[in-house]
Design a protein around this motif. Structure first.
Motif, PDB file in Angstrom:
ATOM      1  N   ILE A 247       0.894  -0.741  -0.144  1.00 24.33           N
ATOM      2  CA  ILE A 247       0.072  -0.192  -0.108  1.00 24.33           C
ATOM      3  C   ILE A 247       0.941   1.394   0.244  1.00 24.33           C
ATOM      4  CG2 ILE A 247      -1.227   1.557   1.279  1.00 24.33           C
ATOM      5  CD1 ILE A 247      -2.782  -1.610   2.503  1.00 24.33           C
ATOM      6  N   ASN A 248       2.145   1.051   0.391  1.00 23.20           N
ATOM      7  CA  ASN A 248       3.285   2.352   0.915  1.00 23.20           C
ATOM      8  C   ASN A 248       3.596   2.956  -0.595  1.00 23.20           C
ATOM      9  OD1 ASN A 248       6.057   3.410   2.278  1.00 23.20           O
ATOM     10  ND2 ASN A 248       4.175   4.253   2.256  1.00 23.20           N
ATOM     11  N   HIS A 249       3.320   1.877  -1.762  1.00 19.68           N
ATOM     12  CA  HIS A 249       3.161   2.135  -2.840  1.00 19.68           C
ATOM     13  C   HIS A 249       3.153   3.249  -3.787  1.00 19.68           C
ATOM     14  CE1 HIS A 249       7.182  -0.827  -2.978  1.00 19.68           C
ATOM     15  NE2 HIS A 249       6.407  -1.819  -2.942  1.00 19.68           N
ATOM     16  N   PHE A 250       1.755   3.677  -3.082  1.00 18.28           N
ATOM     17  CA  PHE A 250       1.329   4.990  -2.958  1.00 18.28           C
ATOM     18  C   PHE A 250       0.489   5.393  -2.874  1.00 18.28           C
ATOM     19  CE2 PHE A 250      -1.533   1.446  -3.233  1.00 18.28           C
ATOM     20  CZ  PHE A 250      -2.584   1.147  -2.936  1.00 18.28           C
ATOM     21  N   VAL A 251       0.581   5.169  -1.165  1.00 22.16           N
ATOM     22  CA  VAL A 251      -0.052   5.638  -0.321  1.00 22.16           C
ATOM     23  C   VAL A 251       0.877   5.677   0.542  1.00 22.16           C
ATOM     24  CG1 VAL A 251      -2.170   5.158   2.116  1.00 22.16           C
ATOM     25  CG2 VAL A 251      -2.595   4.305  -0.563  1.00 22.16           C
ATOM     26  N   TYR A 252       0.928   7.538   1.118  1.00 20.16           N
ATOM     27  CA  TYR A 252       2.003   8.533   1.641  1.00 20.16           C
ATOM     28  C   TYR A 252       2.012   8.067   3.404  1.00 20.16           C
ATOM     29  CZ  TYR A 252       0.355  13.260   2.769  1.00 20.16           C
ATOM     30  OH  TYR A 252      -0.549  14.068   3.552  1.00 20.16           O
ATOM     31  N   ALA A 253       0.629   7.781   3.335  1.00 23.24           N
ATOM     32  CA  ALA A 253       0.606   8.907   5.238  1.00 23.24           C
ATOM     33  C   ALA A 253      -1.233   8.185   5.241  1.00 23.24           C
ATOM     34  CB  ALA A 253      -0.304  10.039   5.075  1.00 23.24           C
ATOM     35  N   VAL A 254      -1.210   6.786   6.637  1.00 24.19           N
ATOM     36  CA  VAL A 254      -2.098   6.583   7.110  1.00 24.19           C
ATOM     37  C   VAL A 254      -2.792   7.220   8.494  1.00 24.19           C
ATOM     38  CG1 VAL A 254      -1.605   4.608   6.242  1.00 24.19           C
ATOM     39  CG2 VAL A 254      -1.048   5.295   8.736  1.00 24.19           C
ATOM     40  N   GLY A 255      -4.626   7.481   7.891  1.00 23.98           N
ATOM     41  CA  GLY A 255      -4.874   7.981   9.087  1.00 23.98           C
ATOM     42  C   GLY A 255      -6.023   6.966  10.466  1.00 23.98           C
TER      43      GLY A 255
END
Length: 274
Positions: A195-203
């Motif tokens: 997921i971190n390949h295209f998502v830079y942050a988590v909420g």
């Protein structure tokens, strides 16, 4: 690039004014100097993107109505401010009454090229929402390489599928994955790295957050922006635990908790003065 001490005004200054109205956004942006305006988007029967948290209008307008079954003209007849005066008489203002539901176009016209966090709400209910959203943002020059690199226009969602759609439409779009309690804890590192390949942050929810989880997310490569951080004790706890920013109904409180002179927006202001 906004990556530390980030204050995201959740539905505007929704602790002080009716959520997702210009009264709320004006307060968070002009008065409290929040780093981002946060918007929830829904889509009307006639394909207009409006700013609303719920799929129905009942809670804030006091009338029955499902957004996907209503036209923009019908939506614009609704008063979504009076409920706030009734629920919070100690905070009431006469001008809150009569506040209407803004469209995304109206928000952009009012605030221009500020920083936006935009959540696709219930995207499974609105086929084509992502395409329509991207079209509006692109037309208003909010998807320039400079803005994307600087994380100035961010799309967020609880739906990973919706984020994938946005990524396919705009490969460089900064994305944040919102998660309910226990979701991040139950995901494997391998899945999170994908997921971190295209998502830079988590909420994640503040109910699900502690220092070990923050450190794990940082180790994978995510920034951590929890929701909804409103109480001073929670702010102190999670700032000490290492969060990078947060969604809050009280941008002024969070700015104080982060220490205003060290926040990035004040660094930018100081540099511009120098």
């Amino acid at each position: 690039m906004l990556t530390k001490n980030v204050v995201i005004a959740h539905r505007g200054a929704s602790g002080y004014a009716p959520e997702h109205t210009f009264s709320s956004y004006d307060m968070s942006h002009f008065d409290m100097k929040a780093d981002y305006i946060e918007l929830d988007v829904q889509m009307t029967l006639d394909g207009e993107i409006i700013i609303m948290h719920d799929e129905t209008v009942e809670r804030t307008a006091g009338l029955p109505g499902i957004i996907k079954e209503m036209t923009l003209e019908q939506i614009k007849q609704l008063d979504v401010g009076s409920w706030y005066n009734e629920k919070f008489p100690e905070l009431q203002q006469d001008f809150y009454a009569g506040q209407t539901i803004p469209t995304l176009e109206e928000v952009i016209s009012r605030y221009g090229a500020v920083n936006y966090y935009i959540e696709t709400k219930a995207p499974e209910v609105y086929p084509g929402m992502e395409e329509r959203l991207v079209e509006i943002l692109d037309r208003h020059q909010l998807l320039t390489p400079e803005r994307l690199t600087g994380n100035q226009t961010v799309i967020q969602s609880f739906s990973l599928e919706s984020l994938i759609k946005v990524h396919n439409l705009v490969p460089g779009m900064p994305l944040l994955l919102l998660t309910k309690k226990e979701v991040l804890r139950n995901m494997t590192d391998d899945d999170l790295k994908q997921i971190n390949h295209f998502v830079y942050a988590v909420g994640p929810s503040i109910k699900d957050l502690d220092q070990p989880l923050i450190e794990r997310m940082h180790g994978i490569g995510f920034l951590v922006f929890p929701y909804t951080l409103n109480q001073p004790d929670d702010m102190t706890r999670l700032i000490d635990a290492g969060i990078d920013g947060a969604f809050t109904n009280y941008a002024d409180r969070l700015r104080t908790a982060f220490n205003a002179e060290n926040s990035e927006i004040f660094e930018e202001l100081n540099r511009s003065v120098d």
